[in-house]
Write an enzyme that holds these catalytic residues in place. Structure first.
Site, PDB file in Angstrom:
ATOM      1  N   LYS A   3       7.551 -11.664  -8.936  1.00  0.00           N
ATOM      2  CA  LYS A   3       6.093 -11.634  -9.098  1.00  0.00           C
ATOM      3  C   LYS A   3       5.600 -12.982  -9.608  1.00  0.00           C
ATOM      4  O   LYS A   3       6.347 -13.714 -10.251  1.00  0.00           O
ATOM      5  CB  LYS A   3       5.721 -10.557 -10.133  1.00  0.00           C
ATOM      6  CG  LYS A   3       5.899  -9.141  -9.669  1.00  0.00           C
ATOM      7  CD  LYS A   3       5.471  -8.169 -10.756  1.00  0.00           C
ATOM      8  CE  LYS A   3       5.648  -6.725 -10.295  1.00  0.00           C
ATOM      9  NZ  LYS A   3       4.796  -6.357  -9.156  1.00  0.00           N
ATOM     10  N   ARG A  27       9.592   3.149  -5.550  1.00  0.00           N
ATOM     11  CA  ARG A  27       9.921   4.193  -4.583  1.00  0.00           C
ATOM     12  C   ARG A  27      11.433   4.335  -4.426  1.00  0.00           C
ATOM     13  O   ARG A  27      11.931   5.405  -4.101  1.00  0.00           O
ATOM     14  CB  ARG A  27       9.216   3.898  -3.252  1.00  0.00           C
ATOM     15  CG  ARG A  27       9.551   2.569  -2.656  1.00  0.00           C
ATOM     16  CD  ARG A  27       8.526   2.114  -1.618  1.00  0.00           C
ATOM     17  NE  ARG A  27       7.357   1.478  -2.223  1.00  0.00           N
ATOM     18  CZ  ARG A  27       6.350   0.974  -1.525  1.00  0.00           C
ATOM     19  NH1 ARG A  27       6.326   1.061  -0.211  1.00  0.00           N
ATOM     20  NH2 ARG A  27       5.325   0.419  -2.145  1.00  0.00           N
TER      21      ARG A  27
HETATM   22  N1  BES Z   1       4.918  -1.791 -10.533  1.00  0.00           N
HETATM   23  C1  BES Z   1       4.387  -2.372  -9.367  1.00  0.00           C
HETATM   24  C2  BES Z   1       2.976  -1.897  -9.058  1.00  0.00           C
HETATM   25  C3  BES Z   1       1.882  -2.499  -9.879  1.00  0.00           C
HETATM   26  C4  BES Z   1       1.501  -3.810  -9.702  1.00  0.00           C
HETATM   27  C5  BES Z   1       1.196  -1.725 -10.774  1.00  0.00           C
HETATM   28  C6  BES Z   1       0.453  -4.325 -10.458  1.00  0.00           C
HETATM   29  C7  BES Z   1       0.145  -2.227 -11.501  1.00  0.00           C
HETATM   30  C8  BES Z   1      -0.223  -3.539 -11.348  1.00  0.00           C
HETATM   31  C9  BES Z   1       5.263  -2.016  -8.165  1.00  0.00           C
HETATM   32  O1  BES Z   1       6.616  -1.927  -8.420  1.00  0.00           O
HETATM   33  C10 BES Z   1       5.067  -3.102  -7.163  1.00  0.00           C
HETATM   34  O2  BES Z   1       5.440  -4.199  -7.442  1.00  0.00           O
HETATM   35  N2  BES Z   1       4.483  -2.762  -6.027  1.00  0.00           N
HETATM   36  C11 BES Z   1       4.219  -3.713  -5.013  1.00  0.00           C
HETATM   37  C12 BES Z   1       4.533  -3.063  -3.682  1.00  0.00           C
HETATM   38  C13 BES Z   1       4.487  -4.016  -2.541  1.00  0.00           C
HETATM   39  C14 BES Z   1       5.638  -5.003  -2.641  1.00  0.00           C
HETATM   40  C15 BES Z   1       4.592  -3.219  -1.260  1.00  0.00           C
HETATM   41  C16 BES Z   1       2.750  -4.111  -5.100  1.00  0.00           C
HETATM   42  O3  BES Z   1       1.919  -3.254  -5.350  1.00  0.00           O
HETATM   43  O4  BES Z   1       2.477  -5.290  -4.946  1.00  0.00           O
HETATM   44 MN    MN Z   2       7.545  -3.828  -8.277  1.00  0.00          MN
END
Ligand code: BES
Ligand code: MN
Ligand code: ZN
Length: 500
Positions: free
Chosen positions: A279, A353
């Protein structure tokens, strides 16, 4: 806070503080009118001076009100009477609590509970008065070397009801409000704790703590156990971390032995750096909240146990970190889930997931009547619904409706998104049974579509709490949501014996 329920005339209250509602245009709510009569018009005269109008967010403490028995009178602005609804009521209760917390009275009597909230009854008013008060008083200073030194003199809140016949209903509502608040506070604490403290092992210890406190049955599966079960998806996420993963199970058996349980499955990702698909640095600290689904499960079970609900509930929390490492998942890796379905990990940041799918398959062994998973699953959900509603997706419409209604009563609302087959195509993979991402379009929906492939054997709903589990900015911190929604749902289910 100590709460008592009482019916009694406002003018007879010999209290440190009497709290009354004031609508816009200096319109006193009924208790205020009675006090004004007893004070021979002194309150109306005071209000005419213009210090407070009654707008939502305004408050005013009046000391030694003339001709009255109370030491203080706290006016709480409630906004326009015609527009008064659940949110305004909760705002008023919250403001009253904040004001009282910094005032000198040790005890207060609230008449905000008399305010009419359309479609709600006295039980609703009392329960939410308790919840708002407890939430307003919540502090998280466990990680500060100097705890906040402000001494609070306020100890007791008397909640009034209009008739003696409402006392028993009021007591029950207070009890429920306190149980829900205790569950929320637990979830908030766990969310607020940093990733170096709140690890998978820490969450497991918290589950064992519930076992000690309430006699629930806690089981913790270790890496080797998960290997034997073939949980290749969950384990692939944990490979990038030095903290061993845990699969935590908590069984609360308040119902009949043979009664199948409701299952709650909560994402317990104690820190999500994204893995190799790392990230961006900005706000990455907030990914310590990625275990809030798991914290919700612990909070709801605590509330169920406090309330001794006559129902069986099993909580399942898959817990891991998601970090980059030489042994971490790589984009393109293919893993085999416990269900046998293979997954191409196109983005290692879509890890929620991966840990949830194996937890869902594991949940089959409990023969649940219904399964609800709770997860901070997608950033897309924050874009779609913001911080006010959790995303709700389900393979069973009656179940979705129950959860929506519970959320509305709890004022912890969810909003349903479609789970149509058409979206499933986005998860096609050239090399495995499915990919773990479905592209930019409908990110919350395709994440739920992925989970749906592991939830075919039961009635299932998914709550995406990415927007609701914590607040950002100045008020950064866990919210304890959706503990109120789920506890309300379970209270209702445990009262409704017609359901199978
Ligand atoms: N934990 C995150 C989701 C998230 C991101 C929650 C920011 C709250 C704020 C999750 O594991 C994630 O990183 N999801 C990705 C999925 C994507 C790679 C398809 C996302 O939402 O960017
Ligand atoms: Mn994630
Ligand atoms: Zn995550």
């Amino acid at each position: 806070m100590e709460y008592t329920v009482k019916s009694g005339d406002p003018e007879k209250q010999r209290s440190g503080c009497v709290v009354i509602g004031l609508f816009e245009g200096r319109k006193l709510a009924p208790a205020g009118k009675r006090l004004d009569e007893a004070a021979q018009g002194a309150l109306a005269a005071f209000l005419r001076r213009g210090d407070i109008d009654g707008k939502s967010g305004q408050s005013l403490m009046l000391h030694n009100p003339p001709n009255l028995l109370c030491e203080r009178l706290l006016f709480i602005g409630c906004g326009r009477e015609k527009e008064f609804h659940e949110g305004r009521y909760r705002d008023a209760a919250t403001l009253a609590a904040r004001t009282l917390a910094s005032a000198g009275a040790s005890e207060a009597v609230s008449y905000l509970t008399e305010l009419e909230v359309k479609g709600r009854d006295i039980a609703w008013n009392l329960r939410h008065a308790v919840e708002c008060t407890e939430a307003a008083l919540y502090k998280f200073d466990r990680m500060k070397s100097r705890k906040s030194d402000k001494k609070q003199s306020w100890r007791k809140l008397v909640l009034t009801v209009g008739k003696r016949s409402e006392l028993a209903i009021g007591e029950t509502a207070v009890h429920q409000g306190l149980a829900i608040s205790a569950g929320m506070n637990l979830a908030r604490d766990l969310g607020n704790l940093p990733g170096n403290v709140c690890t998978p092992a820490y969450l497991a210890d918290q589950a064992r703590e519930l076992e000690h406190q309430y006699g629930v049955k806690t089981t913790v599966l270790e890496r080797e156990d998960m290997e034997k079960l073939g949980m290749g998806a969950l384990l692939s996420v944990a490979r990038g971390s030095r903290q061993p993963p845990k699969l935590i199970t908590i069984e609360y058996n308040g119902g009949k032995d043979e009664e199948p349980p409701v299952a709650l499955v909560g994402k317990g990702l104690t820190f999500d750096a994204g893995g190799i698909s790392i990230k961006p640095a900005a706000a990455m600290d907030e990914m310590k909240y990625d275990m809030c689904g798991g914290a919700t499960v612990l909070g709801v079970l605590k509330a169920c146990a406090e309330l001794k609900l006559p129902i069986n509930v099993v909580g399942v929390i898959p817990s891991s970190e998601n970090l980059p490492d030489g042994d971490a998942n790589k984009p393109g890796d293919i893993v085999t889930s416990m269900s046998g379905q293979t997954i191409e990990v196109l983005n290692t940041d879509a890890e929620g997931r991966l840990i949830l799918c194996d937890a869902l398959t594991y949940t089959e062994r409990f023969n649940p009547v219904a399964v609800v998973d709770i997860a901070t699953l997608t950033g897309a959900c924050v874009i779609a619904l913001g911080k006010h509603a959790s995303g709700l997706l389900s393979n069973n419409d009656p179940l979705a409706r129950e959860l929506m209604n519970a959320g509305r009563y709890a004022w912890d609302r969810a909003w349903q998104l479609p789970l149509w087959d058409e979206y499933q195509k986005q998860l096609d993979s050239n090399f495995a049974d499915m990919a773990n991402i479905g592209g930019r379009e409908g990110g919350t929906i395709t994440a739920a579509c992925f989970l749906a492939r592991y939830a075919k054997k039961f009635k299932w709903a998914h709550l995406d709490i990415a927007g609701t589990a914590w607040l950002t900015g100045k008020a950064k911190g866990g919210t304890g949501r959706p503990v109120p929604l789920l506890t309300t749902w379970l209270i209702e289910r445990s009262q409704d014996h017609r359901r199978s």
